[in-house]
Design a protein around this motif. Sequence first.
Motif, PDB file in Angstrom:
ATOM      1  N   VAL B  32       0.757  -1.291  -0.044  1.00  0.00           N
ATOM      2  CA  VAL B  32       0.221   0.087  -0.175  1.00  0.00           C
ATOM      3  C   VAL B  32       0.744   1.357  -0.066  1.00  0.00           C
ATOM      4  CG1 VAL B  32      -1.649   1.444   1.309  1.00  0.00           C
ATOM      5  CG2 VAL B  32      -1.981  -1.030   0.919  1.00  0.00           C
ATOM      6  N   VAL B  33       1.963   1.181   1.002  1.00  0.00           N
ATOM      7  CA  VAL B  33       2.667   2.280   0.953  1.00  0.00           C
ATOM      8  C   VAL B  33       3.460   2.612  -0.374  1.00  0.00           C
ATOM      9  CG1 VAL B  33       4.840   3.438   2.043  1.00  0.00           C
ATOM     10  CG2 VAL B  33       3.208   2.223   3.454  1.00  0.00           C
ATOM     11  N   VAL B  34       4.130   1.759  -1.086  1.00  0.00           N
ATOM     12  CA  VAL B  34       4.699   1.831  -2.191  1.00  0.00           C
ATOM     13  C   VAL B  34       3.572   2.323  -3.358  1.00  0.00           C
ATOM     14  CG1 VAL B  34       5.801   0.468  -4.137  1.00  0.00           C
ATOM     15  CG2 VAL B  34       6.467   0.017  -1.803  1.00  0.00           C
ATOM     16  N   VAL B  37       3.006   6.196  -2.535  1.00  0.00           N
ATOM     17  CA  VAL B  37       4.103   7.105  -2.752  1.00  0.00           C
ATOM     18  C   VAL B  37       4.094   7.205  -4.179  1.00  0.00           C
ATOM     19  CG1 VAL B  37       6.551   7.152  -2.800  1.00  0.00           C
ATOM     20  CG2 VAL B  37       5.344   6.420  -0.723  1.00  0.00           C
ATOM     21  N   ALA B  38       4.036   6.083  -5.051  1.00  0.00           N
ATOM     22  CA  ALA B  38       4.251   6.297  -6.570  1.00  0.00           C
ATOM     23  C   ALA B  38       3.117   7.183  -7.231  1.00  0.00           C
ATOM     24  CB  ALA B  38       4.239   4.898  -7.271  1.00  0.00           C
ATOM     25  N   VAL B  39       1.787   6.927  -6.804  1.00  0.00           N
ATOM     26  CA  VAL B  39       0.879   7.567  -7.251  1.00  0.00           C
ATOM     27  C   VAL B  39       0.870   9.318  -6.807  1.00  0.00           C
ATOM     28  CG1 VAL B  39      -1.697   7.942  -7.075  1.00  0.00           C
ATOM     29  CG2 VAL B  39      -0.695   5.667  -7.362  1.00  0.00           C
ATOM     30  N   LEU B  44       0.887  14.482  -7.871  1.00  0.00           N
ATOM     31  CA  LEU B  44       1.217  15.768  -7.270  1.00  0.00           C
ATOM     32  C   LEU B  44       1.261  16.979  -8.037  1.00  0.00           C
ATOM     33  CD1 LEU B  44       2.542  14.963  -3.746  1.00  0.00           C
ATOM     34  CD2 LEU B  44       0.327  16.098  -4.210  1.00  0.00           C
ATOM     35  N   PRO B  45       2.424  16.711  -9.061  1.00  0.00           N
ATOM     36  CA  PRO B  45       2.801  17.836  -9.774  1.00  0.00           C
ATOM     37  C   PRO B  45       1.702  18.390 -10.630  1.00  0.00           C
ATOM     38  CG  PRO B  45       4.644  16.311  -9.897  1.00  0.00           C
ATOM     39  CD  PRO B  45       3.524  15.734  -9.305  1.00  0.00           C
TER      40      PRO B  45
END
Lengths: 297, 300
Positions: B32-34, B37-39, B44-45
């Motif tokens: 879930v964390v990985v 973070v990737a998404v 975000l940009p």
Amino acid sequence: MAGLERPQAGRIALGREVWFDAQRGTRLSAERRRVGYLPQDYGLFPHMTVSGNVRFAGRRDRPDLLERFGISHLAQARPQQLSGGERQRVALARALAREPRVLLLDEPFGALDAITRQQVRDELADLLAELELPTMLVTHAFEDAGVLADHVGVLDEGRLVQIGTPTELLRSPASPMVAALTGANVIEGVAVPAGSGSTVRLKGGGELVSATRADGPVEIAVQPWEFELIDPRASSLTDTVTSVRPDRRGVLVRLTRFTVQLPHGESTRPEPSDTVGLRAAPENVRVLAARADGSAS
Amino acid sequence: MIAPAVWGGRADDDARAWVSALGRVAVALATVVVIAVAVAFLLLPIAALVTYQPLHDLIHGFGTKFATDAIKVSLRTNAIAFVLMIIFGTPFAYALGRRRFPGRSVVLTLVELPLVMPPAVAGLALLVAFGPLGLFGGTLSALGIPNPVFRQAAVVMAILFVASPFYLRGAIAAFEAIDETLLDVAGTLGAGSMRRLLQVAVPLAAGGLGASAAVAFARGIGEFGATILFAGSFQGTTETLPLAVYGEFDASLDQAISIGVLLVAVSAAILLSAKLLAHLWTSSTSTSPSRGGRSIFTLR
């Protein structure tokens, strides 16, 4: 024949029209030959409907052809929704829309299971009988050829070894390979002339009388249904039963060296491991080309 | 018979079960964390870009002369490049996909070369090939053809050079996947090579053709490096949307971001429509008995 391969040698002609001649460098392209070609899995275009497939060949709608093959109700269906038999009928309708001068069927039952295979084959036999179009069918199964063909040509390692009616091939196979293809028992032995025929001593023991006069090492062919099972004590040829199972035409008895087909209603039925005697009418014991090795090993 | 080791009792089994349950929870958590973070890193940009200025400023930015000029140039050049790519690229891909000839693998490699070439280098290469002082510059002027440099033709050429390999590669694969038998049968049914291509090969490869054309189009819309070196950046003639972003970066960040958001929206629309098309296509022909035309996209 369809123009999809480039043969190294030979000549293909239909009537006076030469399609291919290796010596003169003639090669008519596939689209100009008018061969109704049905590949193994029928090659229906998956992106077109049934009527679209037929229209592709004739460049116009052919409701008459759909009607004739009983597929009018499938006109808007896609090939992937059809059964094996329906696909075959669509492929035939499409091939005919091209108004071919010859039909070429490449292993038409290769992709079908045993039950469908028999249905589709019987259906094809009826359709072909109506068409009255020269048809060439490629198959590995003699049974298919026997049901469908007027003439059967046998190719062995690229050479035509025999051509004749299915009955002729059964009655007088030209080689052990043809005999084996028709399902005959092919047995090695040594022939000794006796009267107008000969007595053949078989490899592995026992003998059979043939109406053909022969001398020396031979191979003989006997069809499974031409053998009779008799009391082993009264027979010059005996063998042991390995399996007995019913099939469409009666009972199939497998022995260690032979296969025997008994008709329906045969009163005595052997059991596995029984020893039985075999008999065949001399005219059914066909002597094939004499063996070249000269030994009776 | 010897009993199993005495210490291997119930309590021990329980402990082992606990450890393995803990292990499973840890793996699930890490996954879930990985993913999160990737998404986040990818999204975000884009979120920042879209939310940088109030919506009405953003929309106002689309309407300035500066932006509309760039939109027009981008649409025009990309449309021309797209049509050329389809017209010339499709028969080319068909030939490469269906025929075997000596040197075929060399041609295939050359087709993929622009994919791995930095776009700026591609622009330089085009310049030294077709520029006024380039390899063929003299030939062009001798033939009376105006030199493309600093003209819209140069933008089209840059886009074609950089983007069309994406189409060619996908189209070749799509044509390669078509069942040979179907084309053979089409021939015996009287179809010449043109009908075989247009009525059998193209429809069967349509999923792959559409998907790769969309990728190429998206790549063309975003083309920057080759264009700026080969065509320059002149408002109204060669300044495409990506060049406008760069051009406005110093002058007005708001304006640059407006155009950037527009580009993101266009790219997203192309990506979505390509996936939708591919999905519709595969669901209509996926049970096909042939092994043809599977698209490179799938929509789950």
